[in-house]
Design an enzyme around this catalytic site. Structure first.
Site, short mmCIF file in Angstrom:
data_model
loop_
_atom_site.label_atom_id
_atom_site.label_comp_id
_atom_site.label_asym_id
_atom_site.label_seq_id
_atom_site.Cartn_x
_atom_site.Cartn_y
_atom_site.Cartn_z
N ASP A 335 0.83 -1.20 0.00
CA ASP A 335 0.00 0.00 0.00
C ASP A 335 0.87 1.26 0.00
OD1 ASP A 335 -2.59 1.39 0.34
OD2 ASP A 335 -1.78 1.91 2.31
N GLU A 372 1.63 -0.41 -4.93
CA GLU A 372 0.57 0.53 -5.29
C GLU A 372 1.23 1.86 -5.64
OE1 GLU A 372 -3.42 2.74 -3.59
OE2 GLU A 372 -1.69 2.47 -2.31
#
Length: 618
Positions: A335, A372
């Site tokens: 993330d 990401e």
């Protein structure tokens, strides 16, 4: 029927990083790698030189003719020395009217910067299984509830919701606290649905305890949220997934924790605690840095040796323990990887990526590490770090911008003012090619291509109807890269922003499913998994206009021709197809077979929206 002959892409010299043009897909330092350029018979190319960088200095060598194929195309061979971990190379095409460059961005008659060069990457390659993966993303709170979920007491932060009746709130203070109670055993109970769809890899958004439904504000990395069934439920789900021969990917936050995390609690209450150095605290005010100013998400300081130890060192380290039995995750999606290690003058991002990859692959050599990255990721790949990225700017946004329905105004995932832009096919293709040209073929093909996720509006809400949705899904399954499906897209679910798209799966209401869309997804997934060219083949763009994209996916033994139209347009006449004296049989979409005329050209139908795929047969 007639049609305009616009097959410019099939008349020019071509090279890409696929095995058809670069037989050695995992070069090592010291290798001399053969590379090939395909030159159509009608091309005026007389000689070809390859220019490679050698310790930062460009060097030229002349290519030689390797062979001529049945179409009369000439295949030129050159050799590139792999002197450095990343070796740039390009081709100089000598023609009667002068010379032109062939780089990853195409052919240019002027000098272009080296960042568009082709690349050979000598770092250890990504795991072999990844190129054959079809990813299915699951947001655990909204996918399915097991019978055990009913007996769990909702936490104090939660707003309990009825799965079948409570609508998802897309905006407002209640949004992160709506709690539907999906769990890991619920996922395991519905793997047959994934099997029918044809996917073979499950990606879970975070599963650690937190104070939100999305769980990106982890309270610990030491155990699985009891609301999801705890550690034992993850082990059961892992066993069920692996029993089918599939893979299971986790989601880890390396940029921040939640303010309820045990590390942060210790750091905030004791300035002398070892946890204090894990975060960015102002020594005078005691304030702390957080993700985009959201105080519930304190930012981690990767300059801290202690933080690195906890994430990386030993079998109990955060990124290692969940890859080991009994959990056996097959990798991580990281993330906010673009912000990890970046804060003011601190820039540890590439160092951290390399450390994470080393720890992960030491623990599991076949593990996948995906970053990401919501905007330009091109400077963060092709190092000894992330295997690939979530390709929002180079796939999601241009595809959505090309197919967005009239009258639709939805937010852009990239935060661009004005929402999803409107592009014609020429601009959409230019966007895709720009991003693809700035990374190696390896990084491009190991990145996740997606139409949307839990962070964006759903694709059906963007494109408006099933016909354009089919075109989007077709591009997802036929262009290079690893396709990722957000759970529910295959049923035609809607959502106008990232929060509203986190729709509970309607297991209770099968009559609401768009079964035709599900069948199209299933057929397209099967096509990808059975056609080697769609997973490992090269890519040649054949035609583009405002409403049409046409390309070829090719291996040494197979050629697939793909037509994507967002609306009806003039038929397209293509000349220069491989072995065009034979027939192209339709393998998706239902259009007639393509039969070449006396000149060897074929005419693609002009109806639309449509998505069609033909395979060469002869």
């Amino acid at each position: 029927m007639g049609g305009t002959d616009t097959a410019i892409g099939l008349r020019t010299a071509h090279h890409d990083g696929s095995a058809l043009y670069v037989p050695e897909q995992a070069p090592a330092l010291g290798d001399l790698v053969p590379v090939f350029v395909r030159v159509p018979a009608a091309s005026p190319v007389r000689r070809i030189f390859v220019r490679s960088t050698y310790d930062g200095e460009p060097r030229f060598s002349e290519a030689v003719v390797d062979r001529r194929d049945s179409r009369g195309d000439t295949w030129w061979r050159a050799e590139v020395p792999v002197r450095n971990p990343v070796t740039n190379y390009r081709f100089l095409l000598d023609e009667p009217d002068g010379s032109r460059w062939l780089t990853a961005c195409g052919i240019a008659d002027h000098d272009v910067a080296d960042h568009t060069d082709f690349r050979l990457v000598a770092y250890d390659p990504p795991p072999a299984w990844a190129r054959d993966a079809v990813i299915y993303q699951i947001f655990p709170d909204r996918f399915a509830r097991s019978p055990q979920a009913a007996g769990r007491q909702p936490p104090d932060w939660a707003i309990p919701c009825d799965w079948a009746r409570t609508p998802v709130i897309g905006r407002g203070p209640e949004t992160p606290y709506q709690f539907y109670g999906g769990d890991l055993d619920g996922i395991a109970a519905h793997l047959d649905h994934l099997d029918r769809l044809g996917v073979n890899t499950v990606y879970l958004t975070p599963i650690f305890p937190a104070r939100s439904n999305h769980r990106y504000d982890a309270a610990t990395f030491d155990h699985v949220d009891p609301l999801l069934g705890g550690d034992a439920a993850l082990a059961r789900l892992s066993d069920a997934v692996h029993a089918r021969g599939w893979r299971l990917i986790g989601d880890i936050t390396t940029n921040h924790t939640g303010d309820g995390h045990e590390w942060f609690a210790a750091a905030a209450t004791d300035v002398n605690s070892p946890e204090r150095e894990l975060y960015y605290f102002d020594p005078e005010t005691g304030d702390y840095e957080s993700w985009n100013g959201v105080k519930s998400l304190p930012k981690l300081d990767w300059g801290s040796r202690e933080l690195r130890r906890r994430f990386l060192d030993g079998s109990d380290a955060v990124v290692r323990r969940w890859l080991l039995p009994p959990y056996r995750l097959d990798g991580w999606r990281v993330d906010v990887a673009n912000m990890t290690g970046r804060r003011g003058a601190d820039d540890y991002t590439h160092e951290v990526a390399a450390l994470l990859r080393a720890a992960v692959t030491e623990c599991r050599p076949d593990a996948l590490l995906i970053a990401e990255h919501g905007h330009d990721y091109t400077r963060d790949l092709d190092a000894d770090g992330w295997h690939g990225t979530m390709n929002y700017p180079g796939f999601t946004e241009p595809v959505r911008s090309w197919l967005v329905a009239d009258g639709v105004s939805l937010p852009s995932f990239l935060g661009t003012p004005g929402g999803v832009r409107r592009l014609d096919g020429v601009a959409a293709l230019a966007t895709m090619r720009t991003f693809a040209s700035l990374v190696s073929w390896r990084s491009y093909t190991h990145s996740w291509q997606l139409l949307g996720s839990h962070d964006s509006a759903r694709i059906r809400s963007v494109v408006g109807d099933a016909a354009r949705h089919e075109v989007a899904a077709g591009l997802l399954m036929t262009l290079p890269g690893i396709p990722m499906i957000f759970a529910g897209d295959e049923l035609g679910l809607r959502g106008e922003n990232g929060e509203a798209s986190r729709t509970p799966m309607p297991w209770h209401a099968p009559k609401t499913w768009d079964t035709a869309t599900f069948d199209r997804y299933r057929t397209l997934v099967a096509l990808r998994r059975t056609e080697p060219a769609l997973r490992h083949g090269g890519l040649r763009w054949a035609h583009v206009d405002a409403d049409t994209l046409v390309f070829l996916r090719e291996t040494a033994t197979e050629a697939l021709l793909v037509l994507a139209r967002r609306a009806a347009a003039a038929p397209v006449r293509l000349a220069g197809l491989p072995a065009a004296e034979n027939v192209y049989e339709n393998v998706y979409g239902g259009a007639p077979a393509l039969r070449p005329d006396a000149t060897g050209a074929v005419v693609l139908p002009g109806d639309g929206p449509t998505f069609q795929v033909w395979r060469l047969s002869g």
